[in-house]
Motif scaffolding. Structure first.
Motif, PDB file in Angstrom:
ATOM      1  N   THR A 242     -39.891 -46.590 -24.276  1.00 18.10           N
ATOM      2  CA  THR A 242     -39.886 -48.037 -23.831  1.00 18.10           C
ATOM      3  C   THR A 242     -38.376 -48.453 -23.301  1.00 18.10           C
ATOM      4  O   THR A 242     -37.384 -47.682 -23.258  1.00 18.10           O
ATOM      5  N   THR A 243     -38.516 -49.643 -22.664  1.00 14.69           N
ATOM      6  CA  THR A 243     -37.019 -50.000 -22.199  1.00 14.69           C
ATOM      7  C   THR A 243     -36.529 -51.088 -23.288  1.00 14.69           C
ATOM      8  O   THR A 243     -35.337 -51.609 -22.891  1.00 14.69           O
ATOM      9  N   GLY A 244     -37.082 -51.209 -24.370  1.00 15.25           N
ATOM     10  CA  GLY A 244     -36.708 -52.159 -25.436  1.00 15.25           C
ATOM     11  C   GLY A 244     -36.034 -51.180 -26.369  1.00 15.25           C
ATOM     12  O   GLY A 244     -35.474 -50.024 -26.148  1.00 15.25           O
ATOM     13  N   SER A 245     -35.948 -51.519 -27.752  1.00 23.33           N
ATOM     14  CA  SER A 245     -35.396 -50.747 -28.786  1.00 23.33           C
ATOM     15  C   SER A 245     -36.407 -50.692 -29.999  1.00 23.33           C
ATOM     16  O   SER A 245     -37.324 -51.530 -29.940  1.00 23.33           O
ATOM     17  N   PHE A 246     -36.190 -49.666 -30.877  1.00 25.14           N
ATOM     18  CA  PHE A 246     -37.113 -49.570 -31.917  1.00 25.14           C
ATOM     19  C   PHE A 246     -36.465 -50.165 -33.116  1.00 25.14           C
ATOM     20  O   PHE A 246     -35.128 -49.915 -33.353  1.00 25.14           O
ATOM     21  N   SER A 247     -37.166 -50.839 -33.985  1.00 31.89           N
ATOM     22  CA  SER A 247     -36.570 -51.839 -35.126  1.00 31.89           C
ATOM     23  C   SER A 247     -36.248 -50.774 -36.123  1.00 31.89           C
ATOM     24  O   SER A 247     -36.759 -49.624 -36.325  1.00 31.89           O
ATOM     25  N   GLU A 248     -35.423 -51.058 -36.991  1.00 33.95           N
ATOM     26  CA  GLU A 248     -34.811 -50.160 -37.883  1.00 33.95           C
ATOM     27  C   GLU A 248     -36.222 -50.025 -39.076  1.00 33.95           C
ATOM     28  O   GLU A 248     -36.209 -48.825 -39.353  1.00 33.95           O
ATOM     29  N   PRO A 249     -36.700 -50.808 -39.472  1.00 34.66           N
ATOM     30  CA  PRO A 249     -37.873 -50.592 -40.351  1.00 34.66           C
ATOM     31  C   PRO A 249     -38.991 -49.820 -39.724  1.00 34.66           C
ATOM     32  O   PRO A 249     -39.543 -48.792 -40.523  1.00 34.66           O
ATOM     33  N   ALA A 250     -39.176 -49.890 -38.326  1.00 35.47           N
ATOM     34  CA  ALA A 250     -39.965 -48.943 -37.678  1.00 35.47           C
ATOM     35  C   ALA A 250     -39.501 -47.340 -37.915  1.00 35.47           C
ATOM     36  O   ALA A 250     -40.424 -46.390 -38.049  1.00 35.47           O
ATOM     37  N   GLN A 251     -38.316 -47.389 -37.520  1.00 41.31           N
ATOM     38  CA  GLN A 251     -37.847 -46.031 -37.863  1.00 41.31           C
ATOM     39  C   GLN A 251     -37.762 -45.346 -39.203  1.00 41.31           C
ATOM     40  O   GLN A 251     -38.051 -44.149 -39.486  1.00 41.31           O
ATOM     41  N   LEU A 252     -37.545 -46.192 -40.085  1.00 42.69           N
ATOM     42  CA  LEU A 252     -37.489 -45.988 -41.468  1.00 42.69           C
ATOM     43  C   LEU A 252     -38.696 -45.354 -42.006  1.00 42.69           C
ATOM     44  O   LEU A 252     -39.049 -44.217 -42.454  1.00 42.69           O
ATOM     45  N   GLU A 253     -40.023 -45.842 -41.549  1.00 46.73           N
ATOM     46  CA  GLU A 253     -41.110 -45.424 -41.646  1.00 46.73           C
ATOM     47  C   GLU A 253     -41.726 -44.446 -40.923  1.00 46.73           C
ATOM     48  O   GLU A 253     -42.333 -43.509 -41.614  1.00 46.73           O
ATOM     49  N   MET A 254     -41.036 -44.288 -39.750  1.00 43.67           N
ATOM     50  CA  MET A 254     -41.369 -42.956 -39.217  1.00 43.67           C
ATOM     51  C   MET A 254     -40.955 -41.731 -39.751  1.00 43.67           C
ATOM     52  O   MET A 254     -41.496 -40.662 -39.967  1.00 43.67           O
ATOM     53  N   VAL A 255     -39.591 -41.874 -40.301  1.00 46.83           N
ATOM     54  CA  VAL A 255     -38.967 -40.829 -40.969  1.00 46.83           C
ATOM     55  C   VAL A 255     -39.669 -40.431 -42.377  1.00 46.83           C
ATOM     56  O   VAL A 255     -39.904 -39.344 -42.652  1.00 46.83           O
ATOM     57  N   GLU A 256     -39.667 -41.578 -43.220  1.00 48.60           N
ATOM     58  CA  GLU A 256     -40.302 -41.308 -44.540  1.00 48.60           C
ATOM     59  C   GLU A 256     -41.834 -40.690 -44.526  1.00 48.60           C
ATOM     60  O   GLU A 256     -42.159 -40.070 -45.397  1.00 48.60           O
ATOM     61  N   ASP A 257     -42.658 -41.372 -43.640  1.00 53.92           N
ATOM     62  CA  ASP A 257     -44.118 -40.967 -43.375  1.00 53.92           C
ATOM     63  C   ASP A 257     -44.107 -39.475 -42.567  1.00 53.92           C
ATOM     64  O   ASP A 257     -45.221 -39.074 -42.472  1.00 53.92           O
ATOM     65  N   GLN A 258     -43.063 -39.211 -41.908  1.00 54.60           N
ATOM     66  CA  GLN A 258     -43.042 -37.654 -41.240  1.00 54.60           C
ATOM     67  C   GLN A 258     -43.839 -37.852 -40.098  1.00 54.60           C
ATOM     68  O   GLN A 258     -44.668 -36.775 -39.859  1.00 54.60           O
TER      69      GLN A 258
END
Length: 311
Positions: A242-258
């Motif tokens: 993306t040309t934007g950014s990834f929200s911190e909640p989105a990243q946290l969900e990605m890491v925690e849910d693997q």
């Protein structure tokens, strides 16, 4: 945390009577205390793990309680006060980390708020996903966005090229497949393949790509990433460019849910495309983008993603 204790095989003592186990059982009573006054006397158990820093492997620790309010540091005056019989529990408590004081006050109901979420260490702040205002990267990203705002399908070819460069740059044997058609793409914008090993000792992974040309100040949400992950089958991975950014909640969900997905933000896009322009197009970013769109040779098709394993 899992504690195996000091009741070793072959001991004839009863379980819980060895020095270490007895001490922890005694501490357990304090940690289960029902009142703040009793919890104030509970023995602190400071769990930590060794971490490397500035190239040094040993000598640094990371505590496993939330010490963000203390900049990840423990005031040793608290421990000294706890050791002194001349200091009351309440006086010692005043020197304790915020998370410990919150637990003493509210009990186990406070644990979800004061536990350290180790996954946060793998979350990149939004400001660090964006170029510094007025910098060359900032100019590049704005130029890229301006070129493809309203031409989102063309950006998919650019995203595919960026994904290829990111994956190859990390040492993977990556092959670009195709750009999907505007309709009937099944949720994927481009498809690629990672080859691991060779022959009987090898396998291939389908890479499902999502491209999102949005304003550089915009954020990609957890729901948007989850929609891509929901389309992945066993043995597939995703990549979101993306040309934007990834929200911190989105990243946290990605890491925690693997989630098996790679995230490429706007700063990464600008950096990779400028690097491509420097390597192959005389540092002309416009020429680089034109080459990706008209001379790169990545086909546009409506094939099923798994067909790339047969090529």
């Amino acid at each position: 945390m899992r504690y195996f204790g000091d009741h070793k095989a072959g001991l004839t003592k009863l379980p819980g009577t060895t020095t270490g186990n007895a001490a922890l059982l005694d501490a357990f009573t304090g940690h289960q205390a029902p009142t703040p006054e009793e919890r104030a006397g509970a023995a602190p158990l400071l769990l930590f793990r060794a971490v490397s820093r500035n190239g040094r492997v040993r000598g640094f620790v990371e505590f496993l309680i939330d010490l963000s309010a203390e900049n990840d540091q423990v005031d040793w005056d608290w421990i000294t006060a706890r050791r002194s019989s001349a200091v009351s529990d309440q006086e010692a408590l005043a020197k304790a980390p915020r998370a410990w004081r919150e637990w003493v006050k509210r009990g186990h109901s406070a644990l979800p708020r004061v536990r350290r979420r180790v996954a946060r260490a793998r979350v990149t702040k939004v400001r660090d996903q964006r170029p510094a205002p007025g910098s060359g990267r900032d100019t590049d990203l704005k130029f890229i966005y301006a070129q493809f705002d309203g031409r989102k399908h063309d950006f998919e070819a650019v995203a595919s090229a960026v994904a290829a460069r990111v994956l190859r740059g990390s040492g993977h044997n990556y092959r670009e497949g195709w750009i999907t058609r505007r309709s009937g793409d099944g949720g994927a914008d481009f498809v690629g393949r990672i080859d691991l090993g060779a022959g009987l000792a090898g396998t291939s992974l389908v890479v499902l790509g999502q491209a999102k040309c949005i304003h550089p100040d915009s954020l990609v949400s957890a729901e948007q990433i989850a929609r891509v992950v929901a389309r992945l089958r066993r043995g597939w991975i995703g990549i979101y460019v993306t040309t934007g950014s990834f929200s911190e909640p989105a990243q946290l969900e990605m890491v925690e849910d693997q989630y098996p997905i790679l995230l490429v933000n706007g700063l990464d896009v600008a950096r990779e495309l400028r690097s491509m322009a420097w390597d192959d197009h005389g540092d002309d970013l416009a020429a680089c983008l034109d080459h990706i769109l008209h001379a790169q040779g990545v086909p546009i098709t409506s094939r099923r993603p798994e067909e790339i394993l047969l090529d």
